[in-house]
Design a protein around this motif. Sequence first.
Motif, PDB file in Angstrom:
ATOM      1  N   LYS A  41      -5.803   1.502   7.772  1.00 59.15           N
ATOM      2  CA  LYS A  41      -6.027   0.801   6.504  1.00 59.15           C
ATOM      3  C   LYS A  41      -7.479   0.347   6.394  1.00 59.15           C
ATOM      4  O   LYS A  41      -8.105   0.497   5.338  1.00 59.15           O
ATOM      5  CB  LYS A  41      -5.091  -0.404   6.422  1.00 59.15           C
ATOM      6  CG  LYS A  41      -5.308  -1.297   5.213  1.00 59.15           C
ATOM      7  CD  LYS A  41      -4.770  -0.675   3.949  1.00 59.15           C
ATOM      8  CE  LYS A  41      -4.770  -1.670   2.798  1.00 59.15           C
ATOM      9  NZ  LYS A  41      -4.203  -1.116   1.568  1.00 59.15           N
ATOM     10  N   GLN A  78      -4.966  -7.450  -3.057  1.00 57.59           N
ATOM     11  CA  GLN A  78      -3.907  -6.443  -3.107  1.00 57.59           C
ATOM     12  C   GLN A  78      -2.533  -7.081  -2.937  1.00 57.59           C
ATOM     13  O   GLN A  78      -1.592  -6.770  -3.656  1.00 57.59           O
ATOM     14  CB  GLN A  78      -4.128  -5.400  -2.008  1.00 57.59           C
ATOM     15  CG  GLN A  78      -5.197  -4.375  -2.301  1.00 57.59           C
ATOM     16  CD  GLN A  78      -5.200  -3.259  -1.286  1.00 57.59           C
ATOM     17  OE1 GLN A  78      -5.207  -3.493  -0.087  1.00 57.59           O
ATOM     18  NE2 GLN A  78      -5.196  -2.031  -1.762  1.00 57.59           N
ATOM     19  N   TYR A  82      -1.686  -7.421  -6.673  1.00 61.33           N
ATOM     20  CA  TYR A  82      -1.408  -6.004  -6.906  1.00 61.33           C
ATOM     21  C   TYR A  82      -2.526  -5.322  -7.700  1.00 61.33           C
ATOM     22  O   TYR A  82      -2.272  -4.462  -8.541  1.00 61.33           O
ATOM     23  CB  TYR A  82      -0.078  -5.819  -7.650  1.00 61.33           C
ATOM     24  CG  TYR A  82       1.129  -6.149  -6.824  1.00 61.33           C
ATOM     25  CD1 TYR A  82       1.629  -5.243  -5.898  1.00 61.33           C
ATOM     26  CD2 TYR A  82       1.770  -7.377  -6.958  1.00 61.33           C
ATOM     27  CE1 TYR A  82       2.752  -5.540  -5.132  1.00 61.33           C
ATOM     28  CE2 TYR A  82       2.886  -7.676  -6.189  1.00 61.33           C
ATOM     29  CZ  TYR A  82       3.366  -6.758  -5.286  1.00 61.33           C
ATOM     30  OH  TYR A  82       4.475  -7.059  -4.531  1.00 61.33           O
ATOM     31  N   PRO A  84      -5.639  -2.816  -8.392  1.00 65.03           N
ATOM     32  CA  PRO A  84      -6.139  -1.546  -7.871  1.00 65.03           C
ATOM     33  C   PRO A  84      -7.513  -1.733  -7.234  1.00 65.03           C
ATOM     34  O   PRO A  84      -8.250  -2.664  -7.566  1.00 65.03           O
ATOM     35  CB  PRO A  84      -6.221  -0.660  -9.122  1.00 65.03           C
ATOM     36  CG  PRO A  84      -6.300  -1.615 -10.272  1.00 65.03           C
ATOM     37  CD  PRO A  84      -5.535  -2.836  -9.867  1.00 65.03           C
ATOM     38  N   THR A 142      -5.855  -0.110 -14.468  1.00 66.06           N
ATOM     39  CA  THR A 142      -5.129   0.381 -13.303  1.00 66.06           C
ATOM     40  C   THR A 142      -5.900   1.416 -12.509  1.00 66.06           C
ATOM     41  O   THR A 142      -5.545   1.721 -11.364  1.00 66.06           O
ATOM     42  CB  THR A 142      -3.777   0.994 -13.726  1.00 66.06           C
ATOM     43  OG1 THR A 142      -4.016   2.037 -14.686  1.00 66.06           O
ATOM     44  CG2 THR A 142      -2.890  -0.065 -14.348  1.00 66.06           C
ATOM     45  N   THR A 175       0.413   0.066 -11.552  1.00 61.93           N
ATOM     46  CA  THR A 175      -0.267  -0.275 -10.303  1.00 61.93           C
ATOM     47  C   THR A 175       0.647  -0.050  -9.106  1.00 61.93           C
ATOM     48  O   THR A 175       0.233   0.495  -8.076  1.00 61.93           O
ATOM     49  CB  THR A 175      -0.735  -1.740 -10.335  1.00 61.93           C
ATOM     50  OG1 THR A 175      -1.613  -1.927 -11.450  1.00 61.93           O
ATOM     51  CG2 THR A 175      -1.488  -2.103  -9.059  1.00 61.93           C
ATOM     52  N   LEU A 176       1.911  -0.438  -9.228  1.00 61.97           N
ATOM     53  CA  LEU A 176       2.852  -0.278  -8.130  1.00 61.97           C
ATOM     54  C   LEU A 176       3.223   1.186  -7.908  1.00 61.97           C
ATOM     55  O   LEU A 176       3.375   1.634  -6.767  1.00 61.97           O
ATOM     56  CB  LEU A 176       4.104  -1.108  -8.390  1.00 61.97           C
ATOM     57  CG  LEU A 176       3.909  -2.626  -8.363  1.00 61.97           C
ATOM     58  CD1 LEU A 176       5.192  -3.341  -8.752  1.00 61.97           C
ATOM     59  CD2 LEU A 176       3.444  -3.094  -6.993  1.00 61.97           C
ATOM     60  N   GLU A 179       0.397   2.623  -5.993  1.00 65.07           N
ATOM     61  CA  GLU A 179       0.407   2.165  -4.606  1.00 65.07           C
ATOM     62  C   GLU A 179       1.478   2.905  -3.800  1.00 65.07           C
ATOM     63  O   GLU A 179       1.245   3.321  -2.656  1.00 65.07           O
ATOM     64  CB  GLU A 179       0.649   0.662  -4.558  1.00 65.07           C
ATOM     65  CG  GLU A 179       0.545   0.042  -3.167  1.00 65.07           C
ATOM     66  CD  GLU A 179      -0.854   0.079  -2.597  1.00 65.07           C
ATOM     67  OE1 GLU A 179      -0.989   0.053  -1.353  1.00 65.07           O
ATOM     68  OE2 GLU A 179      -1.822   0.155  -3.378  1.00 65.07           O
ATOM     69  N   ARG A 182       0.368   6.333  -2.810  1.00 65.97           N
ATOM     70  CA  ARG A 182      -0.528   6.411  -1.650  1.00 65.97           C
ATOM     71  C   ARG A 182       0.261   6.444  -0.341  1.00 65.97           C
ATOM     72  O   ARG A 182      -0.278   6.779   0.705  1.00 65.97           O
ATOM     73  CB  ARG A 182      -1.504   5.240  -1.666  1.00 65.97           C
ATOM     74  CG  ARG A 182      -2.632   5.401  -2.670  1.00 65.97           C
ATOM     75  CD  ARG A 182      -3.719   4.362  -2.467  1.00 65.97           C
ATOM     76  NE  ARG A 182      -3.385   3.099  -3.064  1.00 65.97           N
ATOM     77  CZ  ARG A 182      -3.664   2.771  -4.324  1.00 65.97           C
ATOM     78  NH1 ARG A 182      -4.248   3.644  -5.115  1.00 65.97           N
ATOM     79  NH2 ARG A 182      -3.333   1.589  -4.802  1.00 65.97           N
ATOM     80  N   HIS A 183       1.539   6.085  -0.414  1.00 71.07           N
ATOM     81  CA  HIS A 183       2.402   6.138   0.763  1.00 71.07           C
ATOM     82  C   HIS A 183       3.308   7.368   0.743  1.00 71.07           C
ATOM     83  O   HIS A 183       4.250   7.455   1.534  1.00 71.07           O
ATOM     84  CB  HIS A 183       3.251   4.869   0.854  1.00 71.07           C
ATOM     85  CG  HIS A 183       2.461   3.630   1.154  1.00 71.07           C
ATOM     86  ND1 HIS A 183       2.117   3.262   2.433  1.00 71.07           N
ATOM     87  CD2 HIS A 183       1.931   2.684   0.335  1.00 71.07           C
ATOM     88  CE1 HIS A 183       1.412   2.140   2.396  1.00 71.07           C
ATOM     89  NE2 HIS A 183       1.289   1.768   1.126  1.00 71.07           N
TER      90      HIS A 183
END
Length: 251
Positions: A41, A78, A82, A84, A142, A175-176, A179, A182-183
């Motif tokens: 990270k 973050q 939340y 960006p 965002t 935004t969520l 996120e 990204r996972h």
Amino acid sequence: MLHTPSGGADNGTAATGNGPMSIGVVLNVLREEFPEVTISKIRFLESEGLIEPQRTPSGYRKFSRRDVERLGHVLRMQRDHYLPLKVIREHLDALERGEEVRLPSLGRPRDPGEGEPLGDLLGETDSASVARIARDELLTATGISVEQLEEWESYGLVVPLPEGVYDAESITVATLVAELGRHGIEPRHLRVMKAAADREAGLVDQVVAPLRLHRNPQTRAHAEARAKELAGLAVKLHAALIQSALGVRLP
């Protein structure tokens, strides 16, 4: 408040006092407040230009106290808002230029028990139903592309209003979704969450609908308060069920 430890090691490199710190020491410092942070990270945030640690001749990163404090600010924004990375970077750069800026509260989480909206546009409105956001404003806030927004709209994750604008919660949702992406969780995977949310909203609406149709304005106002309360309880139950199913405890 971050506290720098007196020492630590990373690839045989230690840091003491207020001198340069290795990435291992930085990780230990940050984990006091952010237990989920990893070296990957930290490296990712560096690659995104959020920090610029110095390098030794052999290539090892050396972080200053300022780097660690900046990392703490990034992780906090973050976690608590939340936001960006694009918005976070602009905010921190403005602060370093000495500009007086206010941290936007896009996607600011609240206690689900309060039954309040998860995000208010720039913290200006008392209700998410009041704020209306143009398409270009949503993209800017965002940091997503037009193609991403169109894909998310095709799955019903972000839904424009009839006037072609968006409500304030669209910022939180977008935004969520970004996120989660990204996972490795793609928008098509989130259709099940959208379907569950629609069913839960329908259940709440079924309970409060008779009150909303009442002649008495106070009764109609009570319907909105009841809807918020039920929504908050539904969010808490949803989170608890996920935690139970995964056998984990969310922070």
